[in-house]
Design an enzyme around this catalytic site. Sequence first.
Site, PDB file in Angstrom:
ATOM      1  N   LYS A  34       0.839  -1.195   0.000  1.00  0.00           N
ATOM      2  CA  LYS A  34       0.000   0.000   0.000  1.00  0.00           C
ATOM      3  C   LYS A  34       0.873   1.244   0.000  1.00  0.00           C
ATOM      4  O   LYS A  34       1.704   1.430   0.886  1.00  0.00           O
ATOM      5  CB  LYS A  34      -0.916   0.040   1.223  1.00  0.00           C
ATOM      6  CG  LYS A  34      -1.932   1.182   1.120  1.00  0.00           C
ATOM      7  CD  LYS A  34      -2.654   1.467   2.422  1.00  0.00           C
ATOM      8  CE  LYS A  34      -1.881   2.472   3.245  1.00  0.00           C
ATOM      9  NZ  LYS A  34      -2.695   3.483   3.910  1.00  0.00           N
ATOM     10  N   ASP A  62      -3.585   4.174  -2.272  1.00  0.00           N
ATOM     11  CA  ASP A  62      -4.548   4.711  -1.292  1.00  0.00           C
ATOM     12  C   ASP A  62      -4.505   6.234  -1.328  1.00  0.00           C
ATOM     13  O   ASP A  62      -3.876   6.864  -0.475  1.00  0.00           O
ATOM     14  CB  ASP A  62      -4.182   4.175   0.099  1.00  0.00           C
ATOM     15  CG  ASP A  62      -5.187   4.582   1.161  1.00  0.00           C
ATOM     16  OD1 ASP A  62      -6.330   4.951   0.810  1.00  0.00           O
ATOM     17  OD2 ASP A  62      -4.825   4.531   2.350  1.00  0.00           O
ATOM     18  N   LYS A  64      -7.479   8.155  -1.851  1.00  0.00           N
ATOM     19  CA  LYS A  64      -8.770   8.660  -1.356  1.00  0.00           C
ATOM     20  C   LYS A  64      -9.320   9.822  -2.193  1.00  0.00           C
ATOM     21  O   LYS A  64      -9.484  10.940  -1.701  1.00  0.00           O
ATOM     22  CB  LYS A  64      -8.641   9.063   0.115  1.00  0.00           C
ATOM     23  CG  LYS A  64      -8.218   7.928   1.046  1.00  0.00           C
ATOM     24  CD  LYS A  64      -8.260   8.332   2.510  1.00  0.00           C
ATOM     25  CE  LYS A  64      -7.930   7.206   3.462  1.00  0.00           C
ATOM     26  NZ  LYS A  64      -6.561   6.706   3.422  1.00  0.00           N
ATOM     27  N   ASP A  67     -14.072  14.189  -5.585  1.00  0.00           N
ATOM     28  CA  ASP A  67     -14.273  15.373  -6.424  1.00  0.00           C
ATOM     29  C   ASP A  67     -15.545  15.126  -7.234  1.00  0.00           C
ATOM     30  O   ASP A  67     -16.250  14.144  -6.973  1.00  0.00           O
ATOM     31  CB  ASP A  67     -13.037  15.579  -7.324  1.00  0.00           C
ATOM     32  CG  ASP A  67     -12.815  17.060  -7.670  1.00  0.00           C
ATOM     33  OD1 ASP A  67     -13.806  17.725  -8.034  1.00  0.00           O
ATOM     34  OD2 ASP A  67     -11.674  17.531  -7.577  1.00  0.00           O
ATOM     35  N   THR A 126     -11.512   7.233  10.593  1.00  0.00           N
ATOM     36  CA  THR A 126     -11.521   6.932  12.032  1.00  0.00           C
ATOM     37  C   THR A 126     -11.009   8.101  12.858  1.00  0.00           C
ATOM     38  O   THR A 126     -11.135   8.104  14.081  1.00  0.00           O
ATOM     39  CB  THR A 126     -10.676   5.679  12.338  1.00  0.00           C
ATOM     40  OG1 THR A 126      -9.437   5.812  11.656  1.00  0.00           O
ATOM     41  CG2 THR A 126     -11.373   4.426  11.887  1.00  0.00           C
ATOM     42  N   ARG A 217       3.469  -0.734  10.472  1.00  0.00           N
ATOM     43  CA  ARG A 217       4.604  -0.812  11.380  1.00  0.00           C
ATOM     44  C   ARG A 217       4.887  -2.181  12.001  1.00  0.00           C
ATOM     45  O   ARG A 217       6.065  -2.493  12.243  1.00  0.00           O
ATOM     46  CB  ARG A 217       4.461   0.279  12.456  1.00  0.00           C
ATOM     47  CG  ARG A 217       4.684   1.665  11.867  1.00  0.00           C
ATOM     48  CD  ARG A 217       4.109   2.756  12.735  1.00  0.00           C
ATOM     49  NE  ARG A 217       2.642   2.705  12.742  1.00  0.00           N
ATOM     50  CZ  ARG A 217       1.865   3.523  13.430  1.00  0.00           C
ATOM     51  NH1 ARG A 217       2.404   4.449  14.201  1.00  0.00           N
ATOM     52  NH2 ARG A 217       0.551   3.423  13.357  1.00  0.00           N
TER      53      ARG A 217
END
Length: 238
Positions: A34, A62, A64, A67, A126, A217
Amino acid sequence: MRPTDRIFVALDMPEVEGARAMAKNLSGLVGGVKLGLEFFMAQGPAGIRAAMEGTDLPLFLDVKLHDIPNTVAGAVRSVAPLAPAFLTVHASGGPDMLRAAADAAADEAARLGIARMRILAVTVLTSLGEDDLAAIGQRGPAADQVRRLAAMAQASGVDGVVCSPAEVALLRADLPADFTLMIPGIRPSWAAKGDQKRVMSPAEAVAAGADRLVIGRPITADPDPRAAAQRIAAELGA
Ligand code: C5P
């Protein structure tokens, strides 16, 4: 799906060299890579190509998108030559925008003769609490808004959503089995939580209905990223 195919490793770094080395090092041990806005804004499509050089891992881009439908369709066409396996858009862009993204992905793949990228809709970030939802005029509680947006996204022709571990089971119950649930916020029991607060282990998330797991991580910050990826795959039954 093989257990390793479920794991998308998040390379949250702005530099090409680090990303390329990590992607190459993890080839065969994860299902994909990603890359997000930080990397894309710094390095652009050429940087994505460079980072993925030397690995045949699928790409989850990714970025996002949000528009008007025409602009999002154009952006989807623009990234199609990078052949991402997954691309994110914001569900709150609405049904027409989602449909435009899905249609552009299909049309452009056919034109280029490549596999169609899967469009994933981001529901409620989130980082937004109940007060934030009210401030932007969205009706809470957050879990209800996630369910509304996910149902709307599915009806609008996209392939899946990104959601937190807290919502996986709810959405899996609502949505067809082939609708992808891509889940970040994953922590094996042996990994540090970092800034993630509500986390699930890889096995718990899959048991709750997750298809794909975004894991950063716990793999990339481990002294031995290959061994960390192998431990996670083993936890998933590899
Ligand atoms: O390092 P870590 O496993 O926490 O990385 C998780 C990845 O998933 C990061 O790229 C992060 O931006 C992303 N993400 C998240 N929580 C969300 C949405 C995306 O952690 N709700």
